[in-house]
Design a protein around this motif. Structure first.
Motif: not given
Length: 413
Positions: A335, A338-339, A341-343, A345-346, A403, A407, A410
């Motif tokens: 994870h 993943d955090i 990667e999400e940052a 992409k956002s 970012k 994130l 959460k």
């Protein structure tokens, strides 16, 4: 969000301080001049509003940005190193700022006709229209890893100035001597106190790395016997010829210049010899742990085979492991990747998830109990005169840090 001038000025202030490390030194930091930037960073971290700012007797710097929420969320860290590589001089760095790069050759040094060309470095083309910071052709730049330090300090400053952005506790760490493989050696993981961290020490924008080489160093010593060449028949043993046999018996295509991605290699990086004694220094690299162990066995078996041919020990080999693939420590806590990667992409950054063909402080830190994937810092062509960094990439790295901090709220600690 961040002005080009602000981040450029900060970066330039760092790279113009010489912090070259020295592999021959036994002190930490390995060079006294690393203290110059280290002490300046301590004062800067205090001035931007961080707490618990400390520097220990080995120049390891830590600081805290306290949480601005009441929820119990993980403590995360961001880590970079302030030394530069001894591969190329870092003294008297004179950065050049290229506004609105036109996609063509950049004349770094007119006197010495040194040119940074997209014909040689194709990555340059993706930064057309952006602001580049380059060398003057006579030194390295130091984006590895002063870009990372710039980004972390700037991100922390931004979060202090924008309390509306909610985040948990954030720890910052800056280390000496990463370039000579010692960056994490004296890092106090328990004092740092983070659940996980990110090293800001990658290259081009979008890089996100959580696996690296398993690594070992091998010292091969070949013994010969010197006799007057006029009377040498049946007596003289030339260690250099035996060394040549050893070198040629290793897989020729399994060397750095013939491998990529997850392919491992044997790399002869230094040799010195005469008739009586020759020394070979190798590094052994492989992402796969079983293949890594097999490579070491190949070298040992080869030495034993040659010794058998001569009927005595003419070759000795000493292999020492250096670091391991952090993937095995990060996969159980994916994870944290993943955090990141999400940052990205956002922020409309395409994540480039790939293995590191090298080592990282994150590897050692992961095995010390602090899982630490690696994120881009923006620079290219590290350790030499052609090094450069796009300012826009540094700004994006700052945005990624911010970012990630957002994130992480959460998640529960």
């Amino acid at each position: 969000m961040i002005s080009k001038k602000h981040i450029t000025d900060r970066f330039v202030s760092y790279v113009t301080i010489d912090t070259e490390s020295d592999p021959k030194s036994e002190t930490t930091p390995s060079t006294a001049k690393q203290w110059d930037l280290a002490n300046a960073l301590v004062e800067e971290l205090k001035s931007i509003g961080l707490e618990d700012v400390s520097i220990d007797e080995n120049a390891y710097i830590m600081a805290t940005l306290p949480a601005n929420i009441n929820e119990d969320v993980p403590t995360i860290g961001f880590i970079s190193h302030f030394d530069t590589s001894p591969d190329f001089t870092g003294a008297n760095v004179k950065p050049q700022i290229i506004e609105e790069y036109d996609g063509k050759d950049i004349l770094l040094n007119e006197k010495e006709s040194i040119i940074l060309s997209p014909d040689d470095f194709q990555d340059l083309r993706q930064y057309k229209g952006q602001t580049l910071i380059t060398t003057d052709g006579t030194t390295l730049l130091g984006a590895d890893d002063k870009a990372g330090i710039t980004e972390i300090v700037t991100a922390m400053e931004y979060l202090v100035q924008h309390p509306e952005i909610k985040h948990g506790k954030i720890r910052v760490g800056f280390t000496p001597d990463e370039e000579i493989g010692r960056g994490a050696h004296k890092f106090d993981v328990s004092k740092f106190g983070a659940d996980w961290a990110y090293t800001m020490d990658g290259s081009q924008i979008g890089e996100l790395e959580y696996e690296n080489f398993n690594a070992a160093g091998a010292n091969v010593v070949i013994k010969g016997k010197i006799v007057h060449p006029g009377y040498a028949k049946g007596k003289l043993v030339n260690s250099m010829y035996i060394a040549q046999d050893f070198i040629n018996s290793l897989p020729r295509m399994e060397t750095p210049e013939h491998t990529s991605d997850r392919e491992g290699f044997f790399h002869l990086h230094n040799m010195n010899g005469d008739v009586e004694k020759t020394e070979l220094q190798y590094i052994i690299r492989d992402h796969d742990r079983e293949h890594f162990e097999a490579r070491k066995e190949v070298m040992i078996k080869l030495a034993n085979d040659i010794n058998s041919q001569y009927g005595k020990e003419v070759i000795t080999i000493d292999i020492k492991d250096q670091y391991y693939n952090m993937r095995e420590k990060i996969e159980p806590v994916m994870h944290i990747v993943d955090i990141a990667e999400e940052a990205m992409k956002s922020l409309d950054i395409k994540p480039l998830i790939k293995p590191i063909r090298g080592g990282t402080d994150g590897s050692q830190l992961s095995f010390m109990g602090l899982p630490s994937p690696n994120i881009f810092a923006g620079g290219h062509n590290f350790h030499g005169r052609y090094e450069y960094v796009p300012v826009e990439s540094m700004i994006k790295a700052v945005e990624v840090i911010v970012k990630i901090a957002e994130l992480t709220t959460k998640y529960k600690a």
